[in-house]
Scaffold this motif. Structure first.
Motif, PDB file in Angstrom:
ATOM      1  N   VAL A 105       0.890  -1.030   0.041  1.00  0.00           N
ATOM      2  CA  VAL A 105       0.077  -0.073  -0.052  1.00  0.00           C
ATOM      3  C   VAL A 105       1.016   1.375   0.012  1.00  0.00           C
ATOM      4  O   VAL A 105       1.843   1.455   0.810  1.00  0.00           O
ATOM      5  N   GLY A 106       0.584   2.194  -0.851  1.00  0.00           N
ATOM      6  CA  GLY A 106       1.405   3.403  -1.137  1.00  0.00           C
ATOM      7  C   GLY A 106       2.661   3.243  -2.045  1.00  0.00           C
ATOM      8  O   GLY A 106       3.342   4.196  -2.291  1.00  0.00           O
ATOM      9  N   ARG A 107       2.982   1.973  -2.471  1.00  0.00           N
ATOM     10  CA  ARG A 107       4.005   1.789  -3.458  1.00  0.00           C
ATOM     11  C   ARG A 107       3.594   1.558  -4.707  1.00  0.00           C
ATOM     12  O   ARG A 107       2.472   1.180  -5.303  1.00  0.00           O
ATOM     13  N   ASP A 108       4.569   1.714  -5.766  1.00  0.00           N
ATOM     14  CA  ASP A 108       4.292   1.832  -6.986  1.00  0.00           C
ATOM     15  C   ASP A 108       4.449   0.037  -7.800  1.00  0.00           C
ATOM     16  O   ASP A 108       5.666  -0.450  -7.153  1.00  0.00           O
ATOM     17  N   VAL A 109       3.718  -0.375  -8.553  1.00  0.00           N
ATOM     18  CA  VAL A 109       3.912  -1.746  -9.051  1.00  0.00           C
ATOM     19  C   VAL A 109       3.704  -1.624 -10.472  1.00  0.00           C
ATOM     20  O   VAL A 109       2.927  -0.913 -10.791  1.00  0.00           O
ATOM     21  N   LEU A 110       4.585  -2.751 -11.185  1.00  0.00           N
ATOM     22  CA  LEU A 110       4.465  -2.798 -12.461  1.00  0.00           C
ATOM     23  C   LEU A 110       3.238  -3.840 -13.103  1.00  0.00           C
ATOM     24  O   LEU A 110       3.387  -4.762 -12.286  1.00  0.00           O
ATOM     25  N   ILE A 111       2.305  -3.190 -13.659  1.00  0.00           N
ATOM     26  CA  ILE A 111       1.354  -4.028 -14.059  1.00  0.00           C
ATOM     27  C   ILE A 111       1.158  -4.116 -15.798  1.00  0.00           C
ATOM     28  O   ILE A 111       1.678  -3.416 -16.372  1.00  0.00           O
ATOM     29  N   PRO A 112       0.652  -5.236 -16.033  1.00  0.00           N
ATOM     30  CA  PRO A 112       0.915  -5.406 -17.584  1.00  0.00           C
ATOM     31  C   PRO A 112      -0.406  -4.744 -18.210  1.00  0.00           C
ATOM     32  O   PRO A 112      -1.476  -5.381 -18.673  1.00  0.00           O
ATOM     33  N   SER A 113      -0.175  -3.441 -18.305  1.00  0.00           N
ATOM     34  CA  SER A 113      -1.241  -2.628 -18.999  1.00  0.00           C
ATOM     35  C   SER A 113      -0.616  -1.337 -19.724  1.00  0.00           C
ATOM     36  O   SER A 113       0.504  -0.879 -19.209  1.00  0.00           O
ATOM     37  N   THR A 114      -1.019  -1.098 -20.974  1.00  0.00           N
ATOM     38  CA  THR A 114      -0.431   0.029 -21.540  1.00  0.00           C
ATOM     39  C   THR A 114      -1.050   1.383 -21.025  1.00  0.00           C
ATOM     40  O   THR A 114      -0.381   2.421 -21.368  1.00  0.00           O
ATOM     41  N   THR A 115      -2.008   1.302 -20.108  1.00  0.00           N
ATOM     42  CA  THR A 115      -2.662   2.407 -19.571  1.00  0.00           C
ATOM     43  C   THR A 115      -1.863   2.716 -18.152  1.00  0.00           C
ATOM     44  O   THR A 115      -1.902   1.921 -17.562  1.00  0.00           O
ATOM     45  N   TYR A 181      -3.623   7.729 -19.678  1.00  0.00           N
ATOM     46  CA  TYR A 181      -3.206   7.954 -20.803  1.00  0.00           C
ATOM     47  C   TYR A 181      -2.235   6.556 -21.204  1.00  0.00           C
ATOM     48  O   TYR A 181      -2.081   5.945 -20.075  1.00  0.00           O
ATOM     49  N   LYS A 182      -2.326   6.171 -22.444  1.00  0.00           N
ATOM     50  CA  LYS A 182      -1.499   5.141 -22.858  1.00  0.00           C
ATOM     51  C   LYS A 182      -0.346   5.199 -23.617  1.00  0.00           C
ATOM     52  O   LYS A 182      -0.231   6.317 -24.350  1.00  0.00           O
ATOM     53  N   LEU A 183       0.493   4.207 -23.404  1.00  0.00           N
ATOM     54  CA  LEU A 183       1.854   4.226 -24.051  1.00  0.00           C
ATOM     55  C   LEU A 183       1.750   3.116 -24.846  1.00  0.00           C
ATOM     56  O   LEU A 183       1.720   2.038 -24.596  1.00  0.00           O
ATOM     57  N   LYS A 184       2.308   3.380 -26.094  1.00  0.00           N
ATOM     58  CA  LYS A 184       2.450   2.596 -27.200  1.00  0.00           C
ATOM     59  C   LYS A 184       3.802   2.790 -27.650  1.00  0.00           C
ATOM     60  O   LYS A 184       4.328   3.966 -28.009  1.00  0.00           O
ATOM     61  N   VAL A 185       4.422   1.476 -27.904  1.00  0.00           N
ATOM     62  CA  VAL A 185       5.546   1.603 -28.550  1.00  0.00           C
ATOM     63  C   VAL A 185       5.973   0.686 -29.712  1.00  0.00           C
ATOM     64  O   VAL A 185       5.347  -0.435 -29.778  1.00  0.00           O
ATOM     65  N   ALA A 186       6.450   1.116 -30.813  1.00  0.00           N
ATOM     66  CA  ALA A 186       6.527   0.502 -32.155  1.00  0.00           C
ATOM     67  C   ALA A 186       7.815   0.653 -32.686  1.00  0.00           C
ATOM     68  O   ALA A 186       8.720   1.556 -32.443  1.00  0.00           O
ATOM     69  N   GLY A 187       8.251  -0.372 -33.593  1.00  0.00           N
ATOM     70  CA  GLY A 187       9.592  -0.212 -34.382  1.00  0.00           C
ATOM     71  C   GLY A 187       9.594  -1.127 -35.505  1.00  0.00           C
ATOM     72  O   GLY A 187       8.579  -1.840 -35.934  1.00  0.00           O
ATOM     73  N   LEU A 188      10.674  -0.860 -36.299  1.00  0.00           N
ATOM     74  CA  LEU A 188      10.532  -1.614 -37.536  1.00  0.00           C
ATOM     75  C   LEU A 188      11.322  -3.045 -37.443  1.00  0.00           C
ATOM     76  O   LEU A 188      12.386  -3.019 -36.913  1.00  0.00           O
ATOM     77  N   VAL A 189      10.345  -4.233 -37.630  1.00  0.00           N
ATOM     78  CA  VAL A 189      10.989  -5.289 -37.809  1.00  0.00           C
ATOM     79  C   VAL A 189      10.869  -5.975 -38.791  1.00  0.00           C
ATOM     80  O   VAL A 189       9.658  -6.212 -39.388  1.00  0.00           O
ATOM     81  N   ASN A 190      12.076  -6.258 -39.607  1.00  0.00           N
ATOM     82  CA  ASN A 190      12.025  -7.112 -41.105  1.00  0.00           C
ATOM     83  C   ASN A 190      11.282  -6.171 -42.006  1.00  0.00           C
ATOM     84  O   ASN A 190      10.506  -6.644 -42.917  1.00  0.00           O
ATOM     85  N   GLY A 191      11.449  -4.992 -41.779  1.00  0.00           N
ATOM     86  CA  GLY A 191      10.827  -3.816 -42.905  1.00  0.00           C
ATOM     87  C   GLY A 191       9.267  -3.523 -42.269  1.00  0.00           C
ATOM     88  O   GLY A 191       8.719  -2.900 -43.155  1.00  0.00           O
ATOM     89  N   LYS A 192       8.882  -4.025 -41.484  1.00  0.00           N
ATOM     90  CA  LYS A 192       7.454  -3.882 -41.178  1.00  0.00           C
ATOM     91  C   LYS A 192       7.187  -3.440 -39.645  1.00  0.00           C
ATOM     92  O   LYS A 192       7.868  -3.819 -38.640  1.00  0.00           O
ATOM     93  N   ASN A 193       6.188  -2.440 -39.437  1.00  0.00           N
ATOM     94  CA  ASN A 193       6.000  -1.771 -38.304  1.00  0.00           C
ATOM     95  C   ASN A 193       5.547  -2.789 -37.314  1.00  0.00           C
ATOM     96  O   ASN A 193       4.432  -3.564 -37.559  1.00  0.00           O
ATOM     97  N   GLN A 194       5.943  -2.957 -36.099  1.00  0.00           N
ATOM     98  CA  GLN A 194       5.400  -3.528 -35.212  1.00  0.00           C
ATOM     99  C   GLN A 194       5.390  -3.067 -33.737  1.00  0.00           C
ATOM    100  O   GLN A 194       6.143  -2.380 -33.302  1.00  0.00           O
ATOM    101  N   GLU A 195       4.218  -3.463 -33.018  1.00  0.00           N
ATOM    102  CA  GLU A 195       4.106  -2.886 -31.671  1.00  0.00           C
ATOM    103  C   GLU A 195       4.472  -3.954 -30.548  1.00  0.00           C
ATOM    104  O   GLU A 195       4.310  -5.165 -30.877  1.00  0.00           O
TER     105      GLU A 195
END
Length: 238
Positions: A105-115, A181-195
């Motif tokens: 309680v009162g601490r930050d935890v990392l959760i599997p959510s882009t939000t 707010y949502k954080l989304k990360v993408a990059g080029l993999v084998n010439g295709k944009n991937q999240e």
């Protein structure tokens, strides 16, 4: 065979009279049922005693049949007790987990959510998992309606987990209001944009015992629904 003399001077055979008495007792017992739908050990022993006392003397129950009945009851009785013990153990473990989770309680935890939840004077921190090295890693910040608020480049990154930090400002450097707010990360993999998979940090408000399913739940600031303790990927520093 000479009939048993009793009330009414019945001429029925001994076995027939016993059979009739057994059926009568069965009917009486059924009429007195009060909702009990489980046979306990004393019920089984009572039935077994009656079965032995009223069996056909010319065709008695065989030893193997008797042993099979006793073994079946012992197995069912053992499973029932084991389930009760597991239930008690599960309750004890859940309570212990909840006690340990209370320290979050009162601490930050990392959760599997882009939000992520932004405070009035801060931003959002998260993690991204990259399957391979990238020359350019683009981060998009969107509001709840999916509108682009800001984008920035993390540059070249090796494979693995990398920390993300958004300062809470838009493209012009203006501080945005608090909210989700949502954080989304993408990059080029084998010439295709991937999240890629993104996780965000959230602050723990309180701990719940769940809905009786053994799961300890965490109420997180800014989220309407609780998250399972088992879903937490990392606990932030104090």
């Amino acid at each position: 065979m000479t009939g048993i003399k009793g009330t009414g001077q019945s001429n029925l055979s001994y076995l027939d009279q016993l059979k009739g008495m057994q059926e009568k007792k069965l009917q009486e017992s059924q009429s007195k049922v009060t909702g009990q739908n489980e046979l306990k050990q004393e019920d089984f022993l009572s039935l077994l005693t009656k079965q032995l006392a009223q069996q056909d003397p010319f065709k008695p129950v065989g030893n193997d049949q008797m042993i099979a009945q006793m073994a079946s009851f012992a197995t069912v009785d053992g499973i029932t007790k084991m389930n009760e013990q597991f239930g008690s153990l599960n309750s004890a473990m859940t309570s212990n987990q909840a006690l340990q989770a209370s320290s979050l309680v009162g601490r930050d935890v990392l959760i599997p959510s882009t939000t992520g939840v932004k405070q009035a004077d801060g931003g959002i921190t998260g993690m991204v998992k990259l399957p391979q090295a990238l020359n350019n890693t683009l981060v998009r910040v969107e509001n709840e309606q999916g509108q682009l608020i800001k984008s920035f480049d993390l540059g070249a990154k090796p494979p693995g987990e990398h920390r993300l930090e958004w300062d809470g400002t838009d493209e012009n450097g203006n501080q945005l209001p608090e909210g989700r707010y949502k954080l989304k990360v993408a990059g080029l993999v084998n010439g295709k944009n991937q999240e890629f998979d993104v996780s965000t940090y959230a602050n723990v408000n309180s701990v719940l015992l769940g809905n009786g399913d053994g799961n300890v739940m965490l109420n997180l600031a800014g989220f309407d629904s609780p998250f399972k303790l088992a879903e937490v990927l990392e606990v932030g520093k104090v």
